[in-house]
Each structure stands twice: as C-alpha cells, then as structure tokens.
Write a protein that holds these residues in place. Structure first.
Motif, short mmCIF file in Angstrom:
data_model
loop_
_atom_site.label_atom_id
_atom_site.label_comp_id
_atom_site.label_asym_id
_atom_site.label_seq_id
_atom_site.Cartn_x
_atom_site.Cartn_y
_atom_site.Cartn_z
N ALA A 1 0.84 -1.18 -0.11
CA ALA A 1 -0.03 0.12 0.02
C ALA A 1 1.01 1.32 -0.12
O ALA A 1 1.87 1.40 0.55
N ARG B 1 3.88 -10.63 -3.13
CA ARG B 1 2.71 -11.31 -3.92
C ARG B 1 1.92 -10.35 -4.89
O ARG B 1 1.20 -10.87 -5.49
N ALA C 1 -1.52 -2.59 -3.79
CA ALA C 1 -3.08 -2.98 -3.72
C ALA C 1 -3.89 -1.35 -3.38
O ALA C 1 -5.18 -1.47 -3.11
N ALA D 1 -3.98 2.83 -1.91
CA ALA D 1 -3.58 3.97 -0.86
C ALA D 1 -3.53 3.17 0.47
O ALA D 1 -4.33 2.01 0.56
N ARG E 1 -5.41 2.50 6.22
CA ARG E 1 -5.29 2.91 7.50
C ARG E 1 -5.19 4.43 7.89
O ARG E 1 -5.54 4.80 9.00
N LEU F 1 -15.21 1.61 -0.79
CA LEU F 1 -14.92 2.17 0.49
C LEU F 1 -15.55 3.45 0.69
O LEU F 1 -15.30 4.36 1.56
N GLY G 1 -8.71 8.64 -6.29
CA GLY G 1 -8.30 10.14 -5.88
C GLY G 1 -6.84 10.26 -6.15
O GLY G 1 -6.48 11.43 -5.87
N ALA G 2 -6.21 9.45 -7.05
CA ALA G 2 -4.98 9.94 -7.55
C ALA G 2 -4.88 9.81 -8.93
O ALA G 2 -3.86 9.12 -9.64
N MET H 1 -12.74 -6.22 -10.72
CA MET H 1 -11.39 -6.52 -11.14
C MET H 1 -11.31 -6.67 -12.69
O MET H 1 -12.19 -7.26 -13.29
N PHE I 1 -13.09 13.77 -3.91
CA PHE I 1 -12.42 12.82 -3.01
C PHE I 1 -12.45 13.19 -1.58
O PHE I 1 -13.00 12.45 -0.71
N PHE J 1 -14.91 -2.91 5.84
CA PHE J 1 -13.60 -3.54 5.01
C PHE J 1 -12.60 -4.18 6.15
O PHE J 1 -12.39 -5.43 5.99
N1 3HC Z 1 -4.30 -0.43 2.76
C1 3HC Z 1 -3.98 -0.95 3.91
N2 3HC Z 1 -4.12 -2.04 4.45
C2 3HC Z 1 -4.58 -2.95 3.17
C3 3HC Z 1 -4.81 -2.58 2.11
C4 3HC Z 1 -4.78 -1.18 1.98
N3 3HC Z 1 -5.14 -0.49 0.79
N4 3HC Z 1 -5.30 -3.61 1.57
C5 3HC Z 1 -5.30 -4.77 2.17
N5 3HC Z 1 -4.62 -4.52 3.47
C6 3HC Z 1 -4.22 -5.21 4.73
C7 3HC Z 1 -5.55 -5.87 5.02
O1 3HC Z 1 -6.19 -5.22 6.10
C8 3HC Z 1 -4.76 -7.35 5.58
O2 3HC Z 1 -4.42 -6.95 6.60
P1 3HC Z 1 -4.36 -8.00 7.82
O3 3HC Z 1 -3.56 -9.01 7.64
O4 3HC Z 1 -3.88 -7.33 9.12
O5 3HC Z 1 -5.76 -8.32 8.39
C9 3HC Z 1 -3.84 -7.34 4.67
O6 3HC Z 1 -3.54 -6.08 4.03
C10 3HC Z 1 -3.78 -8.78 3.62
O7 3HC Z 1 -5.12 -8.24 3.01
P2 3HC Z 1 -6.19 -9.45 2.52
O8 3HC Z 1 -6.56 -10.26 3.72
O9 3HC Z 1 -7.45 -8.80 2.08
O10 3HC Z 1 -5.58 -10.10 1.59
P3 3HC Z 1 -5.95 -10.79 0.15
O11 3HC Z 1 -5.02 -11.51 -0.51
O12 3HC Z 1 -7.21 -11.88 0.48
O13 3HC Z 1 -6.34 -9.67 -0.68
C11 3HC Z 1 -6.23 -7.51 -1.76
C12 3HC Z 1 -5.44 -8.73 -1.37
C13 3HC Z 1 -7.18 -8.21 -3.01
C14 3HC Z 1 -5.35 -6.57 -2.34
C15 3HC Z 1 -7.48 -7.00 -0.71
O14 3HC Z 1 -6.64 -7.01 0.24
C16 3HC Z 1 -8.06 -5.58 -1.21
O15 3HC Z 1 -8.93 -5.75 -1.82
N6 3HC Z 1 -7.44 -4.58 -0.65
C17 3HC Z 1 -8.27 -3.36 -0.79
C18 3HC Z 1 -7.81 -2.79 -2.13
C19 3HC Z 1 -8.47 -1.41 -2.19
O16 3HC Z 1 -9.64 -1.14 -1.83
N7 3HC Z 1 -7.63 -0.43 -2.82
C20 3HC Z 1 -8.21 0.86 -2.74
C21 3HC Z 1 -7.77 1.52 -1.65
S1 3HC Z 1 -8.18 3.30 -1.67
C22 3HC Z 1 -7.10 4.03 -2.54
O17 3HC Z 1 -6.30 3.35 -3.30
C23 3HC Z 1 -7.63 5.78 -2.81
C24 3HC Z 1 -6.57 6.13 -4.05
O18 3HC Z 1 -7.74 6.18 -5.29
C25 3HC Z 1 -6.34 7.64 -3.74
#
Ligand code: 3HC
Length: 699
Positions: A31, A63, A67, A69, A72, A134, A139-140, A164, A259, A275
């Motif tokens: 992230a 891996r 994924a 921003a 948290r 969410l 937003g980027a 996806m 945003f 989430f």
């Molecule tokens: N930020 C912070 N923590 C994150 C995260 C993120 N974007 N994405 C995943 N994590 C954390 C999870 O909370 C989890 O933490 P934990 O082990 O402490 O419980 C750990 O990473 C592993 O995540 P998953 O258990 O979900 O792992 P999977 O392998 O099942 O899935 C994934 C991986 C498909 C990447 C899934 O985590 C996911 O969909 N993540 C969110 C993706 C997302 O919503 N991205 C957009 C964020 S908002 C953004 O980007 C704004 C921008 O436009 C400015």
C-alpha cells in the motif's frame, strides 16, 4: 553489475547499466503509505538528476503490486506528499518511467501505473478501481487517466463497479501496453531494454485527449439519480470523470475536491469499518490454531439449504456426499445443485470447462453409511431437535474418528445435539444463510465441548468457501437470528399500532436495507416464523405483548408469502402490491384489541426499529454471544442485508451515541416497559462515554 541504493525502508533503487529499477517493498500488499509516497518521489527526483539513468522501471516485491492507498491512514490528518502530487512527479519525469504490475494493482496502485509512461502486466494480473467499495472515488488520477486511455464508458464502468479487470481485457482496452510472463524484476529489466532499443513506445497519459462521450456521462448520471440517490460517491465519480475533458491540473483539482468530499462522509467511515471488519472477524485466537484437513464433506438434506451448502463446497473444490432419505428428495437436491452450478457458470463465477468436473465431485446417496470416510458432515435437515439428535447419534456410529460433525441449525442448542454423540469435542454449529452458495456469512457456533482444532477448522472452511466466518456462542438464534427475533417484534408492533406493512418496508428500504422486513418475511416464507411462534408458545412470557397475531392469521389462510402468491403482498407477476386482505386482517386485529391506530413518520419507524436492533445487539455483546461489536456488525452486513455504508448496527449506534439510545429506550418504555429495557452495557456506555468502537479496540 548492479548496485542498490535504499531511499528509505520501503523504496530502493537498483542500477543495472543505464537502467534504474525502483522496487516498492511494503508488505503485505505494498500500500502507498507515507514512506512509499515519499520514497517514490525522492527516487524519481534522484534519478532525473542522474544522467546515466536512461530509463526507470517501477516494480514491487512480494505477492502483489500496489493494492492501493493505505486505508489505515484515511480519516487521519494528511501526511505529505499527497499521492496525486507524487504521480504528477512521475508523469512529468524527463527520464521515461515504465511500470511492471503483478498480482492485483488496485486503486492508488493502478493509478501509479497509469501515471507511468508505459505499463506491462504480468500474466494473471488484475487491475481495478475499488474505491467505491470504501465510499470513495479514485483520488490519485484514476478518473483523469483511465478516460484518456480507454474512454469514458470504461472509466465509469471500472470506477462505479469496482470490478477487477483481467490483464487481457486491460490490454484490449489500452490500459496496458503489454502482457508478459516472468518475475517482475526480470520483466522490468527486459521492458526497460526495449524502451532503450525503441521497441516499447512511451508517452505521458495526460498528454492524450479524452475522447468525447457526453451521452455516456448523462445516461449514467440519470441512472444513478434514479437508483443510487442516497449514495455520495457514485455521483462524485461521474462529476470527476466529466472533468477528464479538462487539462490535467484542472481535472485533478475536481477529482481531489470530490475525493475530499467523500472522505468526510459517514458513508466512507461505514464502508471502511466493513472492510476492516470483514478481516477482523477471523482475527481471533479461535481461528488461529491448527485445523483438521477437510477434503470430503457430507451434507445431510437436499432442500434449498443443503443444496446451497453442497454447491458452495463443490465450487470450493471439495468432494461432497449428499444424503437424503427418499429418492425424490435426493433427485430434487441434485437438480438444485446442478442448477446452482450452471448459474455460477452463466454468471462467470465458474469457467464452463470446469462445470462437469465440479459436478463429478458430487456423490448422491440414500444411505447415511456412505458418510463413513468424510472429514466433515453438515446436517441441514428441518429444525426439530429430536430429528437432529437421531441423526447425530447415527453419525457418531458411522463417521470415522476425528470427523467434524456440524449442524446448520439456525437456533437450536448445539450442546444438546452433542449429547447424542460420544464425541462432543467434534461437534459445532455451522450456520449458513440462504441461498448458501451466495450469502457470505457463516456463523461458527462453539459448543461447550467443541475442541479448539474443530473451531479453527470452521474458520478455515469459511475461508475456503470465501465466506465471512463469525464466532458465536450457543443461545436461541445465536447472534443474527436472536437479534432478528427481537427487532422483528418492533416491525409487528408498528403495524399493530397504525403503520402499514408497506410503509414500514419503504421507510427501512430508504434507510438502506435491501428489503423491508415484510418483504423479507414473504420471501423467506411466513410459515417459518409461524412454526417458531408455535414452538415457543408454551414458554412465552405472558407479560410480553404478543406480536404475532397478524402474521398468524395471514398464515392461517394458507398465505405464506411469495411461494403461495399471497402474504403481506400479492405476487401476481410484476412488482409485489400490498395484499388488501392482509390489510383487512390488520384492521380486524386492531379493533379486537381495542387499538386506535396512529400515524408514524418514516423517521420514527426507522428510529424504533434500529433502537430495538441495537438494544438486543448490545445484550448479545454484553453476555458474550458475540465476542465484539464488530462481529455483530459483520453478521448483519453479510447475512441480513444491512447497508454496508452504515457499517453495521453497532457502528451505526456510535453515530447516535449511547446517551441518545438510552433516552429513546426510556421514552418508548413508557408505552411498553417489558419490551423496551435499557441493556446494562448501553447504560454503562452512556455514563462513561465509551463507544462500541472503543470496545472493538479492547478486543
Ligand atoms: N491499505 C491498508 N491495508 C490493506 C490494504 C490497503 N489498501 N489492502 C489490504 N490491506 C491489508 C488487510 O487489511 C490485511 O491486513 P491484516 O492481515 O492485518 O488483516 C492484509 O493487507 C492482507 O489483505 P487481505 O487479507 O485482504 O489479503 P487478500 O490476499 O485476501 O486480498 C487484496 C488482497 C485483493 C489486495 C485485498 O486486500 C484488497 O482488496 N485490498 C483493498 C484494495 C483497495 O480497496 N484499494 C483501494 C484503496 S483506496 C485508494 O487507493 C484511494 C486512491 O484512489 C487515492
């Protein structure tokens, strides 16, 4: 020869001749937290000042590519540099920058790729803009750069669905330049060599003009006004994508403001709670120990529930033995499973060439003895204690040592069921929700004697079935149905006292429930509640106001809802319309009871219904049926159609505050002091100022 310069603990630069590789290493999902943003910006600045670096390639360790921003950080004070600014630095780089994406490049991660001058996807990559899930929007730069590369309809589709997109589709739509196989670092080096050789063209995305498509924007805006008026983010997405006609600076400013607007909404807070809640429910000690291996599952009962459970197991690659008592019942079960699997194929959930193999893993049987070698049995027959006890006694004799014996009961006492076996340590409740191959909730019910590895196996199974497993303790109805039984009474009291069923439904649908309680009752079958009321009649508290008169009388007419074409509504094809005869029954019951009907505002309907739900939810947390408030929230979001953007009943309760809730209960108690009682936990919270969020943190 290569040398590595660490910009900070997350970002490093590796020099290989004229190529500079930037590696992002921020486990678990890379992230774009503050250190990543800062490090990326510095790395680009360092490399632009270095004449030897002819091309820059960004890739990620671990891996997945980035994924998104760092979720948290949301809701906290901004920590510069801001992501869009970092991406502008990348896009403006004088030295060409390419990116190599693998795993899942989502949100800010995909937007990072879009800001580079060429993108290579590694086979298996999926890209997406899931911010909508969410309560946010990309937003980027996502709303500005996707339209330039792939057109406005694709940008709207991705940002509004959050889906996806496969590497192949992204390539076809122009979002990727190439799809390769190999390790990210190797692919990055090879692609950088192609840039140097002039065989991989590079360009700045924002130098491209967005192809005009006003119709797509207008049609989508109109559709959203009609269908999603209550949500904030979708409308902001259209506004931001429309700004992709503007030059980069102005377009990004519109996106930024949208945003920030979304970030400040309670909808964003609710969705982010969901989430993390989805992940928090399995973050308990009970889920973590060693689990037993499960490869072959027995399902007893070929009704809707058993067939759904069997479907879910088959789709997860498990072998399934389906047991029924009569050939017709068994055939019906097999037919339902086949239909479910075909549905999964047509919805794209299962590749067509896998269909026959999945069905071949199903063994229909009329003999319980065929369960001798299964690792887990899930009993899904009708809710009668003596029937269940008989089955568990037989399973005890038939199943191999160590097999897990689970009941899908929705409210019966698991401990009593376990007494019919010599192995209470192997017994637990696995409560699925109908349709079981679709609904994501699984209540994992711990019996007094359930062994730790059996509980851990319940969580492992939930994960394998892609469900959200929530730990619950034994009580009538466990977490969800116990709370449901309580607040359903409020809906009935509202109708008895003057509201029409359709008004109650409409008010709660406007609050965000997928369906109002009377429509849900009609869908599930009114006979189910009728049976339960009859079962409980003998033990009913005479001091409690009876809520079932109207529903009982509707059922006495043989009207069980959708399946009989009549219930609270009539179902004569088309949309349900209120059943006039049900309204006559309501009038009759009111006059028999001497009730003078009064008007309820929609607001009061929602307030009473939600207060009742929260009160029982608080008691469920107080007595330990649920471990934490977040467990209740996830039960409702994933099993009861609770609006995700409100986070769950107890997250919503925090937005009202314990004091307000206590005051409401005390006010309602003036009419009915038996039903409306202040839970001790809520009273304490009102006195101390503690929130359910605080209790979640205490774990
Ligand atoms: N930020 C912070 N923590 C994150 C995260 C993120 N974007 N994405 C995943 N994590 C954390 C999870 O909370 C989890 O933490 P934990 O082990 O402490 O419980 C750990 O990473 C592993 O995540 P998953 O258990 O979900 O792992 P999977 O392998 O099942 O899935 C994934 C991986 C498909 C990447 C899934 O985590 C996911 O969909 N993540 C969110 C993706 C997302 O919503 N991205 C957009 C964020 S908002 C953004 O980007 C704004 C921008 O436009 C400015």
């Amino acid at each position: 020869m290569s040398d590595i310069l660490k910009i900070n603990e997350r970002i490093s630069i590796e020099r290989v001749g004229d190529v500079a590789l930037i590696c992002i290493d921020n486990p678990p999902v890379n992230a774009t937290g503050q250190a990543v943003r800062q490090g990326l910006q510095e790395a680009i600045e360092v490399l632009n000042a270095d004449a030897q670096a002819q091309v820059i390639a960004i890739y990620a360790a671990g891996r997945t590519f980035v994924a998104g921003a760092d979720i948290r950080e949301f809701g906290k004070p901004p920590m510069p540099p801001a992501l869009p600014d970092v991406f502008n630095v990348i896009e403006d780089s004088q030295t060409p920058v390419i990116s190599v994406l693998h795993g899942t490049a989502l949100g800010g991660g995909f937007e990072l790729g879009l800001a580079t001058h060429a993108r290579i996807g590694i086979e298996g990559l999926r890209v997406g803009l899931p911010e909508i899930n969410l309560g946010l929007l990309p937003g980027a730069g996502g709303t500005q750069r996707v339209p330039r590369l792939a057109g406005i309809p694709m940008a709207l589709d991705m940002a509004l669905s959050g889906r996806m997109v496969s590497a192949r589709e992204a390539l076809e739509k122009g979002l990727l330049d190439r799809v390769e196989t190999g390790a990210p670092r190797d692919v990055a080096l090879a692609a950088a060599a192609q840039v140097l050789a002039g065989t991989l063209p590079t360009r700045r995305t924002c130098d491209l003009a967005t192809p005009k498509d006003d119709k797509a924007l207008e049609d989508t805006a109109a559709m959203l006004r009609a269908k999603q008026a209550h949500l904030v983010a979708p409308h902001k997405i259209v506004e931001a994508v429309r700004a992709a006609y503007l030059p980069r600076t102005e377009g990004l400013a519109v996106e930024r403001q949208a945003f920030i607007d979304c970030m400040q909404t309670p909808q964003r807070a609710g969705m982010i709670h969901a989430f993390f809640g989805e992940r928090a429910v399995s973050n308990v000690a009970e889920a973590k120990g060693p689990a037993r291996d499960i490869g072959k599952v027995g399902v007893i009962g070929g009704g809707t529930m058993g067939s759904g459970i069997a479907t879910s197991c088959l789709l997860a690659g498990l072998d399934v033995v389906l047991v029924e008592v009569a050939p017709e019942g068994l055939q019906r079960g097999v037919d339902t499973i086949t239909k479910n699997i075909d549905g999964a194929v047509s919805r794209g959930k299962l590749p067509a060439d896998k269909r026959d193999g999945v069905l071949a893993a199903l063994t229909p049987s009329l003999k319980m003895e065929d369960l001798g070698d299964v690792d887990l049995v899930i009993e899904a027959v009708f809710e009668q204690m003596d029937v269940k006890k008989d089955i568990f006694g037989r399973l005890d004799r038939i199943c191999k040592p160590g097999a897990i014996l689970a009941s899908n009961t929705s409210y019966l006492d698991i401990n009593e069921i376990a007494t019919c076996t010599q192995r209470p340590q192997d017994v637990l409740g696995l409560h699925f929700f109908s349709p079981a191959h679709v609904m994501r909730l699984l209540e994992i019910v711990q019996g007094a004697g359930t062994a730790p590895d059996v509980l851990a196996s319940g969580f492992a199974l939930a994960k394998r079935l892609k469900k959200v497993g929530v730990l619950a303790q034994v009580c009538d109805g466990f977490i969800g149905n116990r709370i449901l039984a309580h607040y359903s009474q409020t809906a009935s009291y509202l109708v008895l006292d003057g509201a029409a069923p359709a008004q109650v439904d409409a008010a709660l649908e406007a609050f965000g429930f997928a369906m109002g309680p009377h429509k849900v009752g009609d869908l599930a079958g009114l006979d189910i509640g009728w049976m339960t009321r009859k079962r409980k009649a003998a033990t009913r508290n005479p001091a409690e106001r009876y809520a079932g008169d109207v529903a009982d009388r509707i059922c006495e007419n043989g009207w069980f809802g959708r399946k009989t074409g009549r219930g609270y509504y009539n179902y004569d094809g088309g949309a349900p319309v209120p059943n006039p005869q049900a309204l006559e029954i309501i009038d009759a019951v009111r006059s028999e009871k001497g009730i003078t009907p009064r008007a309820f505002s929609d607001e009061e309907i929602v307030d009473r219904y939600m207060t009742a739900m929260i009160a029982e939810a608080a008691r469920v947390v107080e007595d330990g049926t649920a471990k934490r408030p977040v467990d209740v929230d996830m039960v409702f979001v994933f099993g009861y159609g609770f609006p995700r953007y409100r986070g769950g009943p107890l997250h919503y309760a925090d937005t009202l505050g314990a004091r307000e809730l206590v005051a409401r209960i005390q006010r309602y108690a003036q009419e009915d002091a038996q039903y409306w009682q202040v839970p001790a936990l809520l009273q304490q919270m009102a006195e101390t100022g503690k929130t359910f969020a605080d209790l979640n943190k205490e774990g």
